[in-house]
Design a protein around this motif. Structure first.
Motif, mmCIF file in Angstrom:
data_model
loop_
_atom_site.group_PDB
_atom_site.id
_atom_site.type_symbol
_atom_site.label_atom_id
_atom_site.label_comp_id
_atom_site.label_asym_id
_atom_site.label_seq_id
_atom_site.Cartn_x
_atom_site.Cartn_y
_atom_site.Cartn_z
ATOM 1 N N GLN A 227 -3.765 -6.966 4.092
ATOM 2 C CA GLN A 227 -2.940 -5.982 3.626
ATOM 3 C C GLN A 227 -1.369 -6.395 2.800
ATOM 4 O OE1 GLN A 227 -3.048 -2.368 2.117
ATOM 5 N NE2 GLN A 227 -1.088 -3.171 1.291
ATOM 6 N N GLN A 228 -0.841 -7.538 3.982
ATOM 7 C CA GLN A 228 0.250 -7.971 3.743
ATOM 8 C C GLN A 228 0.120 -8.804 1.999
ATOM 9 O OE1 GLN A 228 3.323 -7.657 4.746
ATOM 10 N NE2 GLN A 228 4.035 -7.945 3.013
ATOM 11 N N THR B 140 0.190 -6.701 -0.864
ATOM 12 C CA THR B 140 1.789 -5.999 -0.939
ATOM 13 C C THR B 140 2.524 -7.835 -1.931
ATOM 14 O OG1 THR B 140 0.991 -4.987 0.557
ATOM 15 C CG2 THR B 140 4.172 -5.071 -0.159
ATOM 16 N N ASP B 141 2.141 -8.926 -0.996
ATOM 17 C CA ASP B 141 2.328 -9.539 -1.690
ATOM 18 C C ASP B 141 2.904 -10.202 -2.627
ATOM 19 O OD1 ASP B 141 4.324 -10.091 0.886
ATOM 20 O OD2 ASP B 141 2.950 -11.570 1.103
ATOM 21 N N ASP C 227 1.434 -8.115 -5.251
ATOM 22 C CA ASP C 227 1.652 -6.695 -6.179
ATOM 23 C C ASP C 227 3.262 -6.677 -6.392
ATOM 24 O OD1 ASP C 227 -0.297 -5.101 -6.848
ATOM 25 O OD2 ASP C 227 0.296 -3.526 -5.177
ATOM 26 N N GLN C 228 3.979 -7.923 -5.497
ATOM 27 C CA GLN C 228 5.088 -7.887 -5.335
ATOM 28 C C GLN C 228 5.839 -9.417 -6.667
ATOM 29 O OE1 GLN C 228 7.007 -8.339 -1.514
ATOM 30 N NE2 GLN C 228 7.360 -5.750 -1.415
ATOM 31 N N HIS D 62 4.828 6.420 -0.550
ATOM 32 C CA HIS D 62 3.067 6.381 -0.639
ATOM 33 C C HIS D 62 3.167 7.372 -1.239
ATOM 34 C CE1 HIS D 62 3.169 9.118 2.147
ATOM 35 N NE2 HIS D 62 2.183 9.053 2.023
ATOM 36 N N ALA E 175 1.650 3.230 -7.726
ATOM 37 C CA ALA E 175 2.841 1.140 -7.883
ATOM 38 C C ALA E 175 2.788 1.164 -9.362
ATOM 39 C CB ALA E 175 2.026 1.147 -7.466
ATOM 40 N N SER F 21 -0.399 -2.736 -2.964
ATOM 41 C CA SER F 21 0.820 -2.551 -1.692
ATOM 42 C C SER F 21 0.080 -0.999 -1.803
ATOM 43 C CB SER F 21 1.884 -2.154 -2.635
ATOM 44 O OG SER F 21 1.833 -1.099 -3.791
#
Length: 222
Positions: free
Chosen positions: A2-3, A6-7, A9-10, A38, A42, A210
């Motif tokens: 998951q991290q 998310t990274d 996506d960023q 949430h 996104a 994310s």
């Protein structure tokens, strides 16, 4: 995982999604009112919606599930200045926040927010006297997706695009032990989409990011 999702996506956002003051303002006002982000799409998903509208030169949009109107802003900013959005939200608190964000944005496009059960509002529209929608975004209560699909089809024209969000739910749609109404509703949606007489073509895509593991379905009206 998951991290990492998310990274990534960023990373995508930092390179491909320009900062938009109206979108930033919407997120900030939503946070200031104590609502989590949430439930919003996104940014890269918002850009996908925008691109679909731009590619198909849509002018009239139907959105089911407004929340704080963040996705509404993405949809509106993809339209020409004389574009129109009808967005429907079932929760009074969400609708009040959404209206604040819509008013603050001061966009030239016409955004009409209606509060109530989406099915009842759609049933009250007379298709014979209503200009059909070019684009539909469904992001509301999942158990009602099959009904929303059928009602939306009555208000579309040949070539209209219907996007249905959150249709994978971390793979729970294929978990036979999960009998939640939301999951059962999504399974019924896939059954309805299969060989639907009013749909030219349709697919669904899994997504990770994310927002976790989910996905969307996209249909073109015959």
């Amino acid at each position: 995982m998951q991290q990492m999702w998310t990274d990534i996506d960023q990373f995508i956002d930092s390179h491909l999604i320009p900062e938009d003051p109206i979108l930033v303002q919407t997120l900030q006002h939503t946070a200031d009112r104590g609502f989590p982000d949430h439930l919003a799409v996104a940014p890269n998903q918002g850009m996908l919606l925008q691109m679909l509208i731009q590619m198909n030169q849509c002018k009239r949009v139907l959105e089911l599930g407004t929340f704080a109107a963040y996705s509404t802003m993405w949809l509106a900013r993809a339209l020409p200045e004389d574009g129109y959005i009808l967005t429907i939200e079932g929760r009074d608190t969400h609708a009040a926040l959404a209206q604040e964000n819509i008013d603050n944005a001061k966009l030239p496009q016409s955004i009409e927010l209606k509060v109530g059960r989406a099915a009842e509002i759609l049933k009250a529209i007379d298709p014979s006297t209503f200009e059909p929608f070019d684009f539909v975004f469904i992001d509301a209560d999942k158990q009602s997706y099959p009904e929303y699909l059928e009602l939306s089809l009555q208000l579309c024209h040949s070539g209209s695009i219907i996007v249905m969000d959150n249709v994978i739910r971390a793979g729970e749609i294929i978990n036979p032990a999960n009998k939640k109404p939301s999951i059962e509703g999504l399974r019924s949606l896939f059954e309805a989409l299969q060989d639907h007489p009013q749909i030219l073509s349709c697919t669904a895509l899994q997504t990770v990011g994310s927002k976790g593991h989910d996905g969307l379905a996209i249909a073109i009206v015959k």
